[in-house]
Design a protein around this motif. Sequence first.
Motif, PDB file in Angstrom:
ATOM      1  N   SER A  17       0.548  -0.505   0.134  1.00  0.00           N
ATOM      2  CA  SER A  17       0.306  -0.036   0.204  1.00  0.00           C
ATOM      3  C   SER A  17       0.835   1.448  -0.097  1.00  0.00           C
ATOM      4  CB  SER A  17      -0.917   0.157   1.103  1.00  0.00           C
ATOM      5  OG  SER A  17      -1.148   1.062   1.241  1.00  0.00           O
ATOM      6  N   ARG A  18       0.847   2.195  -0.933  1.00  0.00           N
ATOM      7  CA  ARG A  18       1.523   3.715  -0.861  1.00  0.00           C
ATOM      8  C   ARG A  18       0.972   4.328   0.320  1.00  0.00           C
ATOM      9  NH1 ARG A  18      -1.220   2.732  -6.113  1.00  0.00           N
ATOM     10  NH2 ARG A  18       0.509   2.681  -7.722  1.00  0.00           N
ATOM     11  N   THR A  19      -0.121   3.770   0.288  1.00  0.00           N
ATOM     12  CA  THR A  19      -0.501   4.546   2.534  1.00  0.00           C
ATOM     13  C   THR A  19       0.486   4.149   3.379  1.00  0.00           C
ATOM     14  OG1 THR A  19      -2.788   5.549   1.493  1.00  0.00           O
ATOM     15  CG2 THR A  19      -2.567   5.313   3.553  1.00  0.00           C
ATOM     16  N   SER A  20       0.133   3.022   2.964  1.00  0.00           N
ATOM     17  CA  SER A  20       1.044   2.630   4.662  1.00  0.00           C
ATOM     18  C   SER A  20       2.187   3.121   4.744  1.00  0.00           C
ATOM     19  CB  SER A  20       0.600   1.135   4.679  1.00  0.00           C
ATOM     20  OG  SER A  20      -0.588   0.776   4.518  1.00  0.00           O
ATOM     21  N   THR A  21       2.679   3.202   3.378  1.00  0.00           N
ATOM     22  CA  THR A  21       4.600   3.202   2.999  1.00  0.00           C
ATOM     23  C   THR A  21       4.431   5.363   3.541  1.00  0.00           C
ATOM     24  OG1 THR A  21       4.597   2.074   0.920  1.00  0.00           O
ATOM     25  CG2 THR A  21       5.912   3.832   1.614  1.00  0.00           C
ATOM     26  N   LEU A  22       3.367   5.745   3.304  1.00  0.00           N
ATOM     27  CA  LEU A  22       3.353   7.259   3.469  1.00  0.00           C
ATOM     28  C   LEU A  22       3.991   7.547   5.288  1.00  0.00           C
ATOM     29  CD1 LEU A  22       3.552  10.459   3.166  1.00  0.00           C
ATOM     30  CD2 LEU A  22       0.425   9.761   1.938  1.00  0.00           C
ATOM     31  N   VAL A  23       2.586   6.484   5.380  1.00  0.00           N
ATOM     32  CA  VAL A  23       2.497   6.753   7.416  1.00  0.00           C
ATOM     33  C   VAL A  23       3.780   6.260   7.496  1.00  0.00           C
ATOM     34  CG1 VAL A  23       1.166   6.026   8.947  1.00  0.00           C
ATOM     35  CG2 VAL A  23      -0.967   6.494   7.218  1.00  0.00           C
ATOM     36  N   GLY A 146       0.144  11.836  -0.357  1.00  0.00           N
ATOM     37  CA  GLY A 146       1.225  11.627  -2.305  1.00  0.00           C
ATOM     38  C   GLY A 146       0.292  11.211  -3.439  1.00  0.00           C
ATOM     39  N   ASN A 147       0.251  11.395  -4.648  1.00  0.00           N
ATOM     40  CA  ASN A 147       0.011  10.952  -5.507  1.00  0.00           C
ATOM     41  C   ASN A 147       0.696  10.122  -6.641  1.00  0.00           C
ATOM     42  OD1 ASN A 147       1.795  12.011  -7.875  1.00  0.00           O
ATOM     43  ND2 ASN A 147       0.428  14.236  -7.070  1.00  0.00           N
ATOM     44  N   GLU A 148      -0.275   9.350  -7.158  1.00  0.00           N
ATOM     45  CA  GLU A 148       0.539   7.636  -7.717  1.00  0.00           C
ATOM     46  C   GLU A 148       2.370   8.309  -8.408  1.00  0.00           C
ATOM     47  OE1 GLU A 148      -1.067   5.265 -10.390  1.00  0.00           O
ATOM     48  OE2 GLU A 148      -3.085   5.109  -9.135  1.00  0.00           O
ATOM     49  N   ARG A 149       2.429   9.188  -8.431  1.00  0.00           N
ATOM     50  CA  ARG A 149       4.227  10.065  -9.035  1.00  0.00           C
ATOM     51  C   ARG A 149       4.822   9.647  -7.975  1.00  0.00           C
ATOM     52  NH1 ARG A 149       0.372  12.939 -11.330  1.00  0.00           N
ATOM     53  NH2 ARG A 149       1.494  14.805 -10.192  1.00  0.00           N
ATOM     54  N   ASP A 150       4.441   9.832  -6.632  1.00  0.00           N
ATOM     55  CA  ASP A 150       5.354   9.904  -5.662  1.00  0.00           C
ATOM     56  C   ASP A 150       5.606   8.996  -4.941  1.00  0.00           C
ATOM     57  OD1 ASP A 150       4.984  12.878  -5.664  1.00  0.00           O
ATOM     58  OD2 ASP A 150       3.151  13.035  -4.242  1.00  0.00           O
ATOM     59  N   PHE A 151       5.709   7.640  -5.564  1.00  0.00           N
ATOM     60  CA  PHE A 151       6.028   6.134  -5.298  1.00  0.00           C
ATOM     61  C   PHE A 151       6.605   5.480  -6.267  1.00  0.00           C
ATOM     62  CE2 PHE A 151       2.388   8.272  -2.771  1.00  0.00           C
ATOM     63  CZ  PHE A 151       2.930   7.828  -1.034  1.00  0.00           C
ATOM     64  N   THR A 152       6.929   4.661  -5.956  1.00  0.00           N
ATOM     65  CA  THR A 152       7.250   3.849  -6.969  1.00  0.00           C
ATOM     66  C   THR A 152       7.731   2.341  -6.267  1.00  0.00           C
ATOM     67  OG1 THR A 152      10.429   3.651  -5.891  1.00  0.00           O
ATOM     68  CG2 THR A 152      10.116   5.179  -8.418  1.00  0.00           C
ATOM     69  N   LYS A 153       7.154   1.157  -7.590  1.00  0.00           N
ATOM     70  CA  LYS A 153       6.849  -0.149  -6.768  1.00  0.00           C
ATOM     71  C   LYS A 153       8.344  -0.825  -6.379  1.00  0.00           C
ATOM     72  CE  LYS A 153       3.021  -3.392  -6.822  1.00  0.00           C
ATOM     73  NZ  LYS A 153       3.661  -4.826  -6.262  1.00  0.00           N
ATOM     74  N   GLY A 156       7.251  -6.492  -3.125  1.00  0.00           N
ATOM     75  CA  GLY A 156       6.973  -6.791  -1.421  1.00  0.00           C
ATOM     76  C   GLY A 156       5.992  -5.260  -0.856  1.00  0.00           C
ATOM     77  N   GLY A 157       6.049  -4.397  -2.382  1.00  0.00           N
ATOM     78  CA  GLY A 157       6.151  -3.243  -1.316  1.00  0.00           C
ATOM     79  C   GLY A 157       6.511  -1.724  -2.469  1.00  0.00           C
ATOM     80  N   TYR A 158       6.141  -1.144  -2.118  1.00  0.00           N
ATOM     81  CA  TYR A 158       6.069   0.759  -2.111  1.00  0.00           C
ATOM     82  C   TYR A 158       7.594   1.228  -1.259  1.00  0.00           C
ATOM     83  CZ  TYR A 158       2.437   0.006  -5.027  1.00  0.00           C
ATOM     84  OH  TYR A 158       1.512  -0.345  -5.632  1.00  0.00           O
ATOM     85  N   ASP A 159       8.230   2.281  -2.168  1.00  0.00           N
ATOM     86  CA  ASP A 159       8.728   3.365  -1.422  1.00  0.00           C
ATOM     87  C   ASP A 159       8.726   4.651  -2.139  1.00  0.00           C
ATOM     88  OD1 ASP A 159      10.984   1.318  -0.508  1.00  0.00           O
ATOM     89  OD2 ASP A 159      12.047   1.562  -2.210  1.00  0.00           O
TER      90      ASP A 159
END
Length: 198
Positions: A17-23, A146-153, A156-159
């Motif tokens: 989850s991107r949300t979990s990564t941001l939190v 954060g929007n989708e462009r703010d994360f890389t897959k 096992g997760g996102y950064d």
Amino acid sequence: MDGALVVGVSGSPSDPSRTSTLVAATVARLAEDLPDARTAQVEIGPLLADLGAAPSREAMSAETRRALETVEAADVLVVGSPAFRAAYSGAFKLFFDWVGQYELVDTPVLLTATGGSDRHALLVEHQMRPLFGFFQSTTLPLGVFGNERDFTKREGGYDLASVDLELRIDQAVRRALPIVRGGFAAVGADDVRRPADF
């Protein structure tokens, strides 16, 4: 606030989850400036079946009750939700439906959210802030979106993949710290988390 308990709550039903990564990133950044801070993160997704089916907290699993109690015991909360239909997720709402009405009074809450595009950024102000107003929490001045462009897959997760997002997290934390540190000094222990007299 030596030894403060900083708890992150991710309202995403997805894993990863991107949300979990941001939190998690926001919790980590906040804990850097709170001496001896303890941190925990609650993932709502795995608790959904229990939250939706249980007729009472007593009927829930030990894991779900522990998650609710961890949030209620937090000195500082970092909450996050993905945008669904221009609002926070049903999972996020369902979890907080089970949190005690007066358990988050005066608790500082830093709001975060994720979405497919910046069109969803107002979710923080127009959906999440009023919810924590109901709990009489202290919502901190700046939320983080954060929007989708703010994360890389990755496997096992996102950064986090955006310097701008990291700067937004840093700014939100810096604006929050004087309130977090000052709030507990200004409010006596006997005055917090009690129902108002009506």
